[in-house]
Design an enzyme around this catalytic site. Structure first.
Site, PDB file in Angstrom:
ATOM      1  NE  ARG A 100      -3.662  -2.153   2.724  1.00  0.00           N
ATOM      2  CZ  ARG A 100      -3.445  -3.295   3.357  1.00  0.00           C
ATOM      3  NH1 ARG A 100      -2.264  -3.516   3.939  1.00  0.00           N
ATOM      4  NH2 ARG A 100      -4.381  -4.216   3.431  1.00  0.00           N
ATOM      5  CE  LYS A 148      -6.918  -0.547   4.199  1.00  0.00           C
ATOM      6  NZ  LYS A 148      -8.207  -0.916   3.574  1.00  0.00           N
ATOM      7  CG  HIS A 208      -5.370   0.887  -4.456  1.00  0.00           C
ATOM      8  ND1 HIS A 208      -4.791   0.529  -3.243  1.00  0.00           N
ATOM      9  CD2 HIS A 208      -6.448   0.074  -4.609  1.00  0.00           C
ATOM     10  CE1 HIS A 208      -5.498  -0.446  -2.693  1.00  0.00           C
ATOM     11  NE2 HIS A 208      -6.507  -0.742  -3.511  1.00  0.00           N
ATOM     12  CG  HIS A 222      -6.157  -8.611   1.133  1.00  0.00           C
ATOM     13  ND1 HIS A 222      -6.246  -9.183  -0.122  1.00  0.00           N
ATOM     14  CD2 HIS A 222      -5.967  -7.285   0.925  1.00  0.00           C
ATOM     15  CE1 HIS A 222      -6.121  -8.245  -1.048  1.00  0.00           C
ATOM     16  NE2 HIS A 222      -5.950  -7.091  -0.439  1.00  0.00           N
ATOM     17  CE1 TYR A 229      -5.808  -8.124  -7.404  1.00  0.00           C
ATOM     18  CE2 TYR A 229      -6.064  -8.860  -5.143  1.00  0.00           C
ATOM     19  CZ  TYR A 229      -5.874  -7.848  -6.055  1.00  0.00           C
ATOM     20  OH  TYR A 229      -5.754  -6.552  -5.629  1.00  0.00           O
TER      21      TYR A 229
END
Length: 324
Positions: free
Chosen positions: A171, A195, A267, A294, A303
């Site tokens: 990211r 995150k 992104h 994730h 994906y």
């Protein structure tokens, strides 16, 4: 920057809770503040506590818990409907705001015991459309790397940035936050903070190691701002590179490569890395989830849809497809 003096005290208490107990990142806390301030401004207008109709002009510092206790689920639904009709907000935007409201009321009712009932207890998340992620082809990825490597100024830094994005799928916030001390050169890996302040290890291939080393050979040694001495990527001001600067670099190089900047962005380079790893790297979906950081496997599964779509296209393009 959060202007705490513009918030009611109970909102600031919630933000403190998310920072100290939930250990949320500064960006997440900023998003909570934005979402909830907007919601509370709407509530003030919705309950006829102000004559103003422009949310930007409505102040909420005087809101009391008595008003919060009057909020019901249909008031929250009214707010989400308002976002749709007034701002044409997408489902993803409404879903984020619904999530912020849900966490907020859970804190007020269950953690702080400031209200007796939780009006968001049965609040559902707006259904999101599953969209295929946009990504660069292998050929376009190589073209982007080639034009970046031909830069005259800051070539090594910018090439290392593009290389890390396309190879590691990190990211933007993760790349900016990389410190020299995060990189283990002997084992070709680095630690990034994703995150929710979650750390994960990213393994570096030969291209990444070469790009980083080439940049370190020319990285400024003197005059670096004190709080940026450990930062991997520096700006011309010799401080940690900013989000906007990285976005500018990527946009500039995309244009030079003849790629559509309305279609592709920082992104999308993360999507590109993930797609290339899945298509060419024989990577298991669980391993890809770990690489990308994730939290949910469902986020990574998009994906597999990309690969399935390509498989369908490959069959359609078979020269025998129309043979009768």
């Amino acid at each position: 920057m959060i202007e705490r003096d513009k918030n009611p005290e109970f909102l600031n208490s919630f933000l403190d809770y998310t920072m100290t107990i939930l250990n949320k990142s500064p960006n997440t806390i900023k998003e909570y503040n934005y979402d909830l301030a907007m919601f509370l401004k709407y509530i003030k207008m919705h309950f006829h506590l102000t004559n103003k109709t422009d949310l930007k002009e409505i102040e909420i510092s005087d809101l009391t818990l008595d008003t919060i206790r009057k909020i019901e689920l249909n008031d929250i639904h009214s707010f989400l409907s308002y976002l749709t009709t007034t701002y044409r907000s997408k489902a993803a935007t409404r879903a984020r705001k619904a999530s912020s409201i849900r966490v907020f009321f859970n804190y007020l009712s269950q953690k702080a015991n400031l209200i007796e009932k939780n009006p968001a207890q049965n609040l559902e998340t707006p259904k999101l459309e599953k969209r295929m992620p946009k990504y660069l082809s292998l050929e376009d990825s190589k073209k982007l790397l080639d034009v970046t490597n031909s830069e005259e100024n800051n070539k090594e830094r910018d090439y290392a940035i593009i290389t890390l994005f396309l190879n590691c799928g990190m990211r933007l916030s993760e790349l900016i936050g990389i410190n020299l001390s995060d990189i283990n050169f002997s084992e070709a890996k680095m630690t990034v903070v994703g995150k929710g302040n979650k750390e994960r290890t990213i393994y570096l291939n030969k291209a990444c190691m070469r790009a980083i080393q080439s940049y370190l050979d020319v990285r400024p040694k003197e005059g670096i701002k004190y709080d940026s001495k450990n930062a991997l990527f520096l700006s011309k001001r010799r401080e940690r590179i900013s989000t906007r600067m990285v976005q500018y670099i990527v946009e500039r190089e995309l244009k030079k490569a003849g790629l559509d900047t309305k279609k592709y962005s920082v992104h999308k380079l993360r999507h590109t890395a993930a797609t290339l790893m899945y298509q060419y790297g024989n990577v298991d979906i669980r391993a890809l989830q770990e690489i990308l950081g994730h939290e949910s496997i469902s986020t990574t599964e998009i994906y597999t849809h990309v690969a399935n779509e390509q498989a369908r296209n490959a069959l359609e393009d078979n020269p025998l497809a129309d043979y009768q």
